[in-house]
Scaffold this motif. Structure first.
Motif, mmCIF file in Angstrom:
data_model
loop_
_atom_site.group_PDB
_atom_site.id
_atom_site.type_symbol
_atom_site.label_atom_id
_atom_site.label_comp_id
_atom_site.label_asym_id
_atom_site.label_seq_id
_atom_site.Cartn_x
_atom_site.Cartn_y
_atom_site.Cartn_z
ATOM 1 N N ARG A 79 0.857 -1.154 0.006
ATOM 2 C CA ARG A 79 0.135 0.062 0.014
ATOM 3 C C ARG A 79 0.909 1.421 0.013
ATOM 4 N NH1 ARG A 79 -5.415 -0.391 1.770
ATOM 5 N NH2 ARG A 79 -5.024 1.359 3.127
ATOM 6 N N CYS B 54 0.994 1.817 -3.645
ATOM 7 C CA CYS B 54 -0.009 2.036 -4.464
ATOM 8 C C CYS B 54 -0.314 3.447 -4.692
ATOM 9 C CB CYS B 54 -1.254 1.239 -3.583
ATOM 10 S SG CYS B 54 -2.829 1.309 -4.440
ATOM 11 N N GLY C 172 -3.620 3.749 -6.109
ATOM 12 C CA GLY C 172 -4.968 3.549 -6.324
ATOM 13 C C GLY C 172 -5.202 3.557 -7.736
ATOM 14 N N ALA C 173 -4.874 2.959 -8.902
ATOM 15 C CA ALA C 173 -5.064 2.988 -10.530
ATOM 16 C C ALA C 173 -6.284 2.044 -10.407
ATOM 17 C CB ALA C 173 -4.008 2.689 -11.031
ATOM 18 N N GLY C 174 -6.570 1.073 -9.376
ATOM 19 C CA GLY C 174 -7.626 0.068 -9.747
ATOM 20 C C GLY C 174 -7.336 -0.997 -10.778
ATOM 21 N N GLN C 175 -6.384 -1.101 -11.412
ATOM 22 C CA GLN C 175 -6.098 -2.112 -12.605
ATOM 23 C C GLN C 175 -6.328 -3.555 -11.961
ATOM 24 O OE1 GLN C 175 -6.430 -0.980 -15.715
ATOM 25 N NE2 GLN C 175 -7.121 0.532 -14.260
ATOM 26 N N VAL D 197 -8.080 -4.547 -9.364
ATOM 27 C CA VAL D 197 -9.314 -4.780 -9.253
ATOM 28 C C VAL D 197 -10.315 -4.961 -10.560
ATOM 29 C CG1 VAL D 197 -11.694 -3.625 -8.563
ATOM 30 C CG2 VAL D 197 -9.666 -3.225 -7.242
ATOM 31 N N ASP E 139 -9.416 -5.615 -4.029
ATOM 32 C CA ASP E 139 -10.562 -4.676 -3.756
ATOM 33 C C ASP E 139 -9.827 -3.413 -3.454
ATOM 34 O OD1 ASP E 139 -13.631 -4.445 -2.049
ATOM 35 O OD2 ASP E 139 -12.723 -3.449 -3.528
ATOM 36 N N GLN E 140 -10.567 -2.256 -3.435
ATOM 37 C CA GLN E 140 -9.838 -0.933 -2.950
ATOM 38 C C GLN E 140 -10.536 -0.582 -1.634
ATOM 39 O OE1 GLN E 140 -10.636 0.550 -6.885
ATOM 40 N NE2 GLN E 140 -8.897 1.851 -6.418
ATOM 41 N N GLU F 134 -12.285 1.578 1.263
ATOM 42 C CA GLU F 134 -13.237 2.880 1.146
ATOM 43 C C GLU F 134 -12.323 4.020 1.609
ATOM 44 O OE1 GLU F 134 -16.320 2.994 -0.750
ATOM 45 O OE2 GLU F 134 -16.263 4.460 0.769
ATOM 46 N N GLU G 188 -9.359 5.336 1.384
ATOM 47 C CA GLU G 188 -8.358 5.829 0.492
ATOM 48 C C GLU G 188 -8.326 5.346 -0.905
ATOM 49 O OE1 GLU G 188 -4.174 6.915 2.497
ATOM 50 O OE2 GLU G 188 -4.759 5.132 3.318
ATOM 51 N N GLY G 189 -9.006 4.069 -1.148
ATOM 52 C CA GLY G 189 -8.958 3.844 -2.650
ATOM 53 C C GLY G 189 -7.897 2.844 -2.775
ATOM 54 N N LEU G 190 -6.964 2.676 -1.665
ATOM 55 C CA LEU G 190 -5.720 1.736 -1.910
ATOM 56 C C LEU G 190 -6.004 0.233 -2.210
ATOM 57 C CD1 LEU G 190 -3.480 3.975 0.016
ATOM 58 C CD2 LEU G 190 -3.858 4.124 -2.455
#
Lengths: 76, 397
Positions: free
Chosen positions: A9, A12, A14-17, A19, A27-28, A30, A32-34
Motif C-alpha cells: 500500500r 499503491c 489507487g489505479a484500480g487495475q 480490481v 479490492d480498494q 473505502e 483511500e481507494g488503495l
C-alpha cells in the motif's frame, strides 16, 4: 499450484487495475481507494488473474510468489 | 548526442489520419529537434517506454525542471507553472494523488454508470428530436463527458464552454505562451471560486467531499485543490471527446466491425480497450528528463536530456501487438499503453473506460442506422492539437 499475493500500500497509487482484472483477488478500501488483498492464496483462474494484475500494476505494488502446495491444516 | 543523421523536427506529421506518423516506426529512441532547436529523444517502443516509466530514480517527471522537454513554446510557461501533482516526482506526487484516489476508485466510477446512461439517452433524444444530420462532436462527444465530469466534480454544466476553451489553450499546438498561461490561471481561479461556494453550500459531489475530508482538516490547501481541480476538469473533457469521435468514425468506416459489436454487446469491454489502443489520443505526453546518463534502446541518453514517450507508438509495437495496425476487438490488450504506466498513470482511466463503454453501446443501440453523412475528406482531424481526434463528425441515421 499455489501462490501468495502481497500488495504494498506504500507504493499503491489507487489505479484500480488490479480490481479491474482480478476482482476475485483485489479490492480498494473505502477510506483511500488503495489496494486490499481479499484472496491471499489464489488458485486456478484467480491465480492467473493475480499474475495479470501484477504485470499491470503501474506502481509495481503487487507481488505474486509461487509457493509449494500447502498440506491440509497449514495456514498462511 | 552522437549520430550522423540530422534530427527531424518534432512533432511529426501524420500521413494517414488513422495511424501515427511514419517517423515513429523507427526506434527504440529517435533523436529529434524541438521548436526551440533543443535536442530531445522520442521513445517509440513499448519495452523501453515501460522501463522508463518504472524507473523514477533515473527519469524525472518534474515539470518545473528547466530541462523538461516541451512540444511548443506555449507549453513551457504552463508546464513550469504546473502546480498539480501531474508535474511532481515522489514523494510529493503520491502524497497529493492519494488524497484523490478514493474519489476515482473503480467502485465510485462504476456507481456513475446509471447517470452515464441517463446523460447519453438525453443527448440522443435531443439528436432524434432535431432529426438528421447532426455533428456528433457538437451534439454528443463534447457534451457527454462534460456532463459526466461536471456531475462528478460538482462544477455547473453551463460552464463547459469556458472549461473546454481553457483546456484547448493548453492542448493546442498553435497557442502563444500568454494565451496558454492566461487560460491556465483562469481555470484555476474558476475552480477556486467553486471551492469557496461549495465550502459555504456543500452538495453531493467531489468538490464538497474533498473540502470536507481534506481541505477543512488541513490536509490540502484551497489553492492546491484549485490547481488539481483544474487538472481534473481539463483531463476529463477532450480526451474522452476525442475517443468518442475517433472511435465512432472507425466503427462507421468499418461495417464489419460495427456489425460485430452490434451482434455481441457483451464484447463492448474488449472493443473499448482495442479502440483505446488504436486511437491513443494523447500524443506528446508523458515526458521525462534523464537524471543520469542511461544506456537504453541502443543509445546513451545523457543526464539532462528530455524524452517524449510516444504512447501511440507503443500501442502499435508489433513486438507486443501482432498485426498492430489492424483493429481486432478480440485482441488481448493487457499491454495497453493509452493511459501510460508508472506513478502518473491516468487517474481517470476507469471513468474513461466506463464512459466509453456506455457511449458506444448507446450510440449503436439507439441509432442503429448511424452512418457518415459526408465523405472522409470533409472530416477535419486534430493535427493542430496535442490530443488527437476529429473536430467534426457529420452523421445521419
Amino acid at each position: 499450484m499455489s501462490a501468495i499475493v502481497r500488495a504494498d500500500r506504500g507504493r499503491c497509487i489507487g489505479a484500480g487495475q488490479c480490481v479491474r482484472v482480478a476482482p476475485d483477488v483485489f479490492d480498494q478500501d473505502e477510506k483511500e481507494g488503495l489496494v486490499v488483498v481479499v484472496t491471499k492464496q489464489p488458485q486456478g483462474e484467480a491465480l492467473e488473474h493475480a499474475r495479470h494484475a501484477e504485470r499491470l500494476c503501474p506502481a509495481q505494488a503487487i507481488q505474486v510468489h509461487a509457493e509449494p502446495i500447502q498440506t491440509k491444516g497449514d495456514t498462511p | 548526442m552522437t549520430g550522423s543523421t540530422a534530427a527531424s523536427v518534432f512533432p511529426f506529421r501524420r500521413v494517414c489520419p488513422f495511424d501515427p506518423p511514419p517517423e515513429l516506426a523507427a526506434g527504440p529512441l529517435v533523436p529529434v529537434r524541438l521548436w526551440n532547436g533543443r535536442r530531445a529523444w522520442v521513445v517509440t517502443r513499448h519495452a523501453e517506454i515501460r522501463a522508463i516509466l518504472m524507473d523514477d530514480a533515473r527519469f524525472s517527471g518534474r515539470m518545473g525542471d528547466p530541462h523538461f522537454p516541451t512540444v511548443t513554446e506555449a507549453r513551457v510557461t504552463v508546464d513550469r507553472n504546473e502546480r498539480a501533482f501531474v508535474g511532481m516526482d515522489n514523494p510529493d506526487h503520491d502524497r497529493y494523488r492519494r488524497l484523490f484516489t478514493r474519489e476515482f476508485s473503480v467502485r465510485r466510477m462504476q456507481a456513475l454508470i446509471p447517470e452515464m446512461h441517463a446523460i447519453a439517452d438525453r443527448l440522443i433524444d435531443a439528436m432524434l428530436a432535431t432529426g438528421p444530420p447532426a455533428d456528433l462532436i457538437a451534439a454528443f462527444a463534447i457534451k457527454y463527458p462534460s456532463l459526466v465530469v461536471s456531475r462528478l466534480f460538482g462544477s455547473p454544466y453551463e460552464d463547459h464552454t469556458f472549461i473546454i476553451d481553457c483546456a484547448a489553450a493548453r492542448h493546442g499546438l498553435k497557442q502563444t505562451p500568454q494565451e496558454a498561461e492566461v487560460k491556465a490561471r483562469a481555470l484555476a481561479a474558476y475552480v477556486r471560486r467553486l471551492i469557496d461556494e461549495k465550502e459555504a453550500n456543500p452538495t453531493d459531489d467531489m468538490l464538497s467531499r474533498v473540502i470536507a475530508e481534506q481541505v477543512l482538516p488541513g490536509h490540502l490547501s484551497r489553492d492546491d485543490f484549485a490547481e488539481i481541480g483544474a487538472m481534473i476538469l481539463r483531463a476529463g473533457h477532450d480526451t474522452t471527446t476525442n475517443m468518442i469521435g475517433m472511435g465512432t468514425l472507425l466503427l462507421l468506416r468499418d461495417p464489419g466491425l460495427k456489425a460485430q459489436l452490434t451482434a455481441d454487446p457483451a464484447g463492448i469491454e474488449g472493443a473499448v480497450e482495442e479502440l483505446l489502443r488504436y486511437v491513443s489520443p494523447v500524443q506528446f505526453s508523458p515526458r521525462r528528463v534523464a537524471l543520469a546518463d542511461v544506456d537504453i534502446g541502443g543509445v546513451t541518453v545523457k543526464k539532462g536530456e528530455g524524452l517524449f514517450l510516444s504512447l501511440p507508438a507503443a500501442n502499435r509495437d508489433a513486438g507486443v501487438f501482432a498485426d498492430p495496425d489492424r483493429i481486432d476487438i478480440g485482441r488481448d490488450n493487457r499491454e495497453l499503453m493509452t493511459f501510460s504506466h508508472g506513478i502518473h498513470q491516468c487517474l481517470g482511466q476507469m471513468l474513461a473506460r466506463f464512459e466509453l463503454r456506455v457511449a458506444y453501446a448507446k450510440l449503436l443501440e439507439r441509432l442503429p442506422g448511424l452512418r457518415l453523412a459526408v465523405p472522409l475528406e470533409e472530416i477535419r482531424f486534430k493535427d493542430d492539437m496535442q490530443i488527437y481526434g476529429v473536430h467534426n463528425l457529420p452523421v445521419a441515421w
